[in-house]
Design a protein around this motif. Structure first.
Motif, PDB file in Angstrom:
ATOM      1  N   LEU A  59       0.830  -1.206   0.000  1.00  0.00           N
ATOM      2  CA  LEU A  59       0.000   0.000   0.000  1.00  0.00           C
ATOM      3  C   LEU A  59       0.864   1.256   0.000  1.00  0.00           C
ATOM      4  CD1 LEU A  59      -2.768   1.356   0.125  1.00  0.00           C
ATOM      5  CD2 LEU A  59      -2.662   1.124   2.619  1.00  0.00           C
ATOM      6  N   LEU A  60       1.904   1.270   0.825  1.00  0.00           N
ATOM      7  CA  LEU A  60       2.798   2.432   0.872  1.00  0.00           C
ATOM      8  C   LEU A  60       3.532   2.629  -0.455  1.00  0.00           C
ATOM      9  CD1 LEU A  60       4.229   2.021   4.473  1.00  0.00           C
ATOM     10  CD2 LEU A  60       2.636   3.775   3.675  1.00  0.00           C
ATOM     11  N   LEU A  61       3.981   1.535  -1.070  1.00  0.00           N
ATOM     12  CA  LEU A  61       4.655   1.639  -2.358  1.00  0.00           C
ATOM     13  C   LEU A  61       3.707   2.151  -3.440  1.00  0.00           C
ATOM     14  CD1 LEU A  61       6.823  -1.613  -2.340  1.00  0.00           C
ATOM     15  CD2 LEU A  61       7.634   0.755  -2.209  1.00  0.00           C
ATOM     16  N   TYR A  62       2.484   1.667  -3.442  1.00  0.00           N
ATOM     17  CA  TYR A  62       1.481   2.139  -4.405  1.00  0.00           C
ATOM     18  C   TYR A  62       1.254   3.641  -4.233  1.00  0.00           C
ATOM     19  CZ  TYR A  62      -3.064   3.220  -6.360  1.00  0.00           C
ATOM     20  OH  TYR A  62      -4.086   3.826  -7.036  1.00  0.00           O
ATOM     21  N   ASN A  63       1.084   4.083  -2.999  1.00  0.00           N
ATOM     22  CA  ASN A  63       0.838   5.506  -2.734  1.00  0.00           C
ATOM     23  C   ASN A  63       2.043   6.357  -3.144  1.00  0.00           C
ATOM     24  OD1 ASN A  63      -1.748   5.121  -1.793  1.00  0.00           O
ATOM     25  ND2 ASN A  63      -1.117   4.951   0.348  1.00  0.00           N
ATOM     26  N   ARG A  64       3.241   5.860  -2.922  1.00  0.00           N
ATOM     27  CA  ARG A  64       4.440   6.595  -3.313  1.00  0.00           C
ATOM     28  C   ARG A  64       4.509   6.731  -4.844  1.00  0.00           C
ATOM     29  NH1 ARG A  64      10.117   4.934  -0.976  1.00  0.00           N
ATOM     30  NH2 ARG A  64       9.607   6.500   0.571  1.00  0.00           N
ATOM     31  N   ARG A  65       4.244   5.635  -5.570  1.00  0.00           N
ATOM     32  CA  ARG A  65       4.243   5.692  -7.037  1.00  0.00           C
ATOM     33  C   ARG A  65       3.179   6.648  -7.550  1.00  0.00           C
ATOM     34  NH1 ARG A  65       4.991   0.114  -6.569  1.00  0.00           N
ATOM     35  NH2 ARG A  65       2.766  -0.240  -6.845  1.00  0.00           N
ATOM     36  N   ALA A  68       4.290  10.220  -7.049  1.00  0.00           N
ATOM     37  CA  ALA A  68       5.330  10.585  -8.015  1.00  0.00           C
ATOM     38  C   ALA A  68       4.718  10.852  -9.383  1.00  0.00           C
ATOM     39  CB  ALA A  68       6.373   9.466  -8.106  1.00  0.00           C
ATOM     40  N   GLU A  69       3.756  10.031  -9.798  1.00  0.00           N
ATOM     41  CA  GLU A  69       3.080  10.252 -11.081  1.00  0.00           C
ATOM     42  C   GLU A  69       2.341  11.584 -11.091  1.00  0.00           C
ATOM     43  OE1 GLU A  69       0.523   6.872 -11.493  1.00  0.00           O
ATOM     44  OE2 GLU A  69       2.173   5.504 -11.942  1.00  0.00           O
ATOM     45  N   GLN A  70       1.689  11.908 -10.007  1.00  0.00           N
ATOM     46  CA  GLN A  70       0.956  13.173  -9.924  1.00  0.00           C
ATOM     47  C   GLN A  70       1.918  14.361  -9.972  1.00  0.00           C
ATOM     48  OE1 GLN A  70      -1.322  12.598  -6.349  1.00  0.00           O
ATOM     49  NE2 GLN A  70      -3.063  11.743  -7.448  1.00  0.00           N
ATOM     50  N   GLU A  71       3.079  14.225  -9.340  1.00  0.00           N
ATOM     51  CA  GLU A  71       4.062  15.312  -9.362  1.00  0.00           C
ATOM     52  C   GLU A  71       4.599  15.528 -10.772  1.00  0.00           C
ATOM     53  OE1 GLU A  71       6.899  14.127  -6.403  1.00  0.00           O
ATOM     54  OE2 GLU A  71       5.670  14.883  -4.746  1.00  0.00           O
ATOM     55  N   VAL A  72       4.848  14.455 -11.504  1.00  0.00           N
ATOM     56  CA  VAL A  72       5.325  14.567 -12.882  1.00  0.00           C
ATOM     57  C   VAL A  72       4.261  15.237 -13.739  1.00  0.00           C
ATOM     58  CG1 VAL A  72       5.918  13.246 -14.962  1.00  0.00           C
ATOM     59  CG2 VAL A  72       6.942  12.642 -12.754  1.00  0.00           C
ATOM     60  N   GLN A  73       3.021  14.827 -13.580  1.00  0.00           N
ATOM     61  CA  GLN A  73       1.934  15.417 -14.350  1.00  0.00           C
ATOM     62  C   GLN A  73       1.790  16.906 -14.037  1.00  0.00           C
ATOM     63  OE1 GLN A  73       0.230  14.005 -16.851  1.00  0.00           O
ATOM     64  NE2 GLN A  73       1.476  12.167 -16.543  1.00  0.00           N
ATOM     65  N   GLN A  75       4.158  18.926 -13.069  1.00  0.00           N
ATOM     66  CA  GLN A  75       5.289  19.624 -13.680  1.00  0.00           C
ATOM     67  C   GLN A  75       5.078  19.817 -15.176  1.00  0.00           C
ATOM     68  OE1 GLN A  75       8.738  17.330 -12.634  1.00  0.00           O
ATOM     69  NE2 GLN A  75       8.759  18.072 -10.523  1.00  0.00           N
ATOM     70  N   LYS A  76       4.397  18.879 -15.808  1.00  0.00           N
ATOM     71  CA  LYS A  76       4.115  18.978 -17.239  1.00  0.00           C
ATOM     72  C   LYS A  76       2.933  19.902 -17.518  1.00  0.00           C
ATOM     73  CE  LYS A  76       5.797  14.408 -18.553  1.00  0.00           C
ATOM     74  NZ  LYS A  76       5.391  13.102 -19.129  1.00  0.00           N
ATOM     75  N   GLY A  77       2.197  20.266 -16.475  1.00  0.00           N
ATOM     76  CA  GLY A  77       1.031  21.123 -16.632  1.00  0.00           C
ATOM     77  C   GLY A  77      -0.205  20.371 -17.081  1.00  0.00           C
ATOM     78  N   ALA A  78      -0.151  19.058 -17.063  1.00  0.00           N
ATOM     79  CA  ALA A  78      -1.307  18.250 -17.461  1.00  0.00           C
ATOM     80  C   ALA A  78      -2.177  17.954 -16.241  1.00  0.00           C
ATOM     81  CB  ALA A  78      -0.814  16.942 -18.081  1.00  0.00           C
ATOM     82  N   PRO A  79      -3.437  17.658 -16.477  1.00  0.00           N
ATOM     83  CA  PRO A  79      -4.293  17.280 -15.340  1.00  0.00           C
ATOM     84  C   PRO A  79      -3.810  15.961 -14.735  1.00  0.00           C
ATOM     85  CG  PRO A  79      -5.483  17.064 -17.422  1.00  0.00           C
ATOM     86  CD  PRO A  79      -4.149  17.645 -17.730  1.00  0.00           C
ATOM     87  N   PRO A  80      -4.000  15.773 -13.421  1.00  0.00           N
ATOM     88  CA  PRO A  80      -3.527  14.557 -12.766  1.00  0.00           C
ATOM     89  C   PRO A  80      -4.211  13.313 -13.314  1.00  0.00           C
ATOM     90  CG  PRO A  80      -4.694  15.970 -11.208  1.00  0.00           C
ATOM     91  CD  PRO A  80      -4.651  16.679 -12.519  1.00  0.00           C
TER      92      PRO A  80
END
Length: 84
Positions: A59-65, A68-73, A75-80
C-alpha cells in the motif's frame, strides 16, 4: 472497544476467534444500537488473514508511485492521472 467522545466514534476490534464466532458478533447488536441512538459512528474492525507487513508495504509503495506520477503530471502542466 475504543470510544472517542470528541469525534463521536466507537471502534470495535475483533480477534479472528471473535470474528468467526457468530453468537459473539450477534451479542454486539445492543452495543451498536446504544451508540447509534447517541449519533455515534460505530466501526468494527475484523482481524484479517493476510500478512500485515506485506500488505502495508504494498500500500505504501502504491501511494508513493501514485504521488510521483501526480508530481510529474503537475510539472508537465497536465491534469492529474486518476488510477486505481
Amino acid at each position: 472497544m475504543e470510544i472517542n467522545e470528541q469525534s463521536k466514534m466507537v471502534e470495535l476490534w475483533l480477534t479472528r476467534e471473535e470474528t468467526n464466532d457468530l453468537s459473539f458478533r450477534e451479542s454486539l447488536t445492543p452495543v451498536y444500537q446504544q451508540y447509534k441512538a447517541r449519533n455515534y459512528l460505530v466501526a468494527v474492525f475484523l482481524s484479517g488473514e493476510a500478512e500485515l507487513y506485506q500488505q502495508t508495504r504494498e500500500l505504501l509503495l502504491y501511494n508513493r508511485r501514485r504521488l510521483a506520477e501526480q508530481e510529474v503530471q503537475a510539472q508537465k502542466g497536465a491534469p492529474p492521472v486518476m488510477t486505481m
